[in-house]
Scaffold this motif. Structure first.
Motif: not given
Length: 218
Positions: A28-31, A48-56, A89-99
């Motif tokens: 419900e928060h994103g993919d 781990a839930l990964v959104h976008g390109d998190i390497e680096g 929600r914050t990670i999805v808004t950011e466009g990249r991140g991991v929980l």
């Protein structure tokens, strides 16, 4: 098996975690990409839930301790469920991140049954630290080694840590994860958890500036 798979598998063997599976997960928060790990030392299954390109560098990261009562049942005793949702929600808004969701951290590491016993003591007037100690348990028994191993495996070099807990930051630093920023994750208090949050601020050092002033402040 691809060369990349070989690299991930070898990294997991050296770090104490094994990457077992990954699959796209719509929430419900994103993919997210859900990446499942086996802790080869403790035997725990982790995700781990990964959104976008998190390497680096500077990856927005939440290391979330398992809390069945808050995350699944919506307990008002703590803010854990609200923090979990807000972090995603914050990670999805950011466009990249991991929980990184850490099993074995229930009740700050004392386990579900002990946590329920501690909650009963809190209902009788103890604070959360006093309750753990009264049961002969540490105030915080969590180990963040596996979180650092997972972040290393995912290619995260440094994090912007979504947390109010300085111990969590220090633990990641100890395990080789650079923390470039600690990003507050402040949830409005409820009548049912305000005392609990004050204890976290005053006895465990959590950064919770949105609460009312501490007793020794004007």
């Amino acid at each position: 098996m691809t060369d990349i798979d070989d690299v991930h598998r070898e990294s997991a063997r050296s770090s104490g975690v094994e990457r077992v599976a990954d699959v796209q997960l719509s929430t419900e928060h994103g993919d997210f990409l859900a990446v499942g790990y086996l802790d080869r030392i403790r035997g725990d299954e982790q995700i781990a839930l990964v959104h976008g390109d998190i390497e680096g560098d500077g990856t927005l990261t939440r290391v979330h301790s398992e809390c069945l009562t808050g995350d699944a049942f919506g307990s008002k005793h703590c803010e854990c469920g609200d923090q979990l949702s807000a972090a995603l929600r914050t990670i999805v808004t950011e466009g990249r991140g991991v929980l990184v969701y850490l099993q074995g951290h229930e009740g700050r590491g004392i386990g579900l049954l002990a946590k329920l016993r501690a909650m009963r003591l809190q209902a009788e007037g103890m604070d959360t630290v006093e309750a753990n100690l009264a049961l002969g348990l540490p105030d915080d028994a969590r180990d963040y080694r596996v979180a650092a191993d997972i972040l290393h495996d995912l290619g995260v070099r440094s994090v912007r840590l979504l947390s109010n807990n300085p111990r969590k930051r220090d633990a990641l630093l100890q395990h080789g994860i650079k923390v470039t920023e600690q990003v507050p994750l402040l949830i409005p208090p409820r009548e049912e958890n305000i005392s609990y949050l004050r204890t976290k601020r005053e006895r465990l050092g959590h950064h919770l500036p949105h609460l009312d002033p501490a007793p020794d402040q004007p």
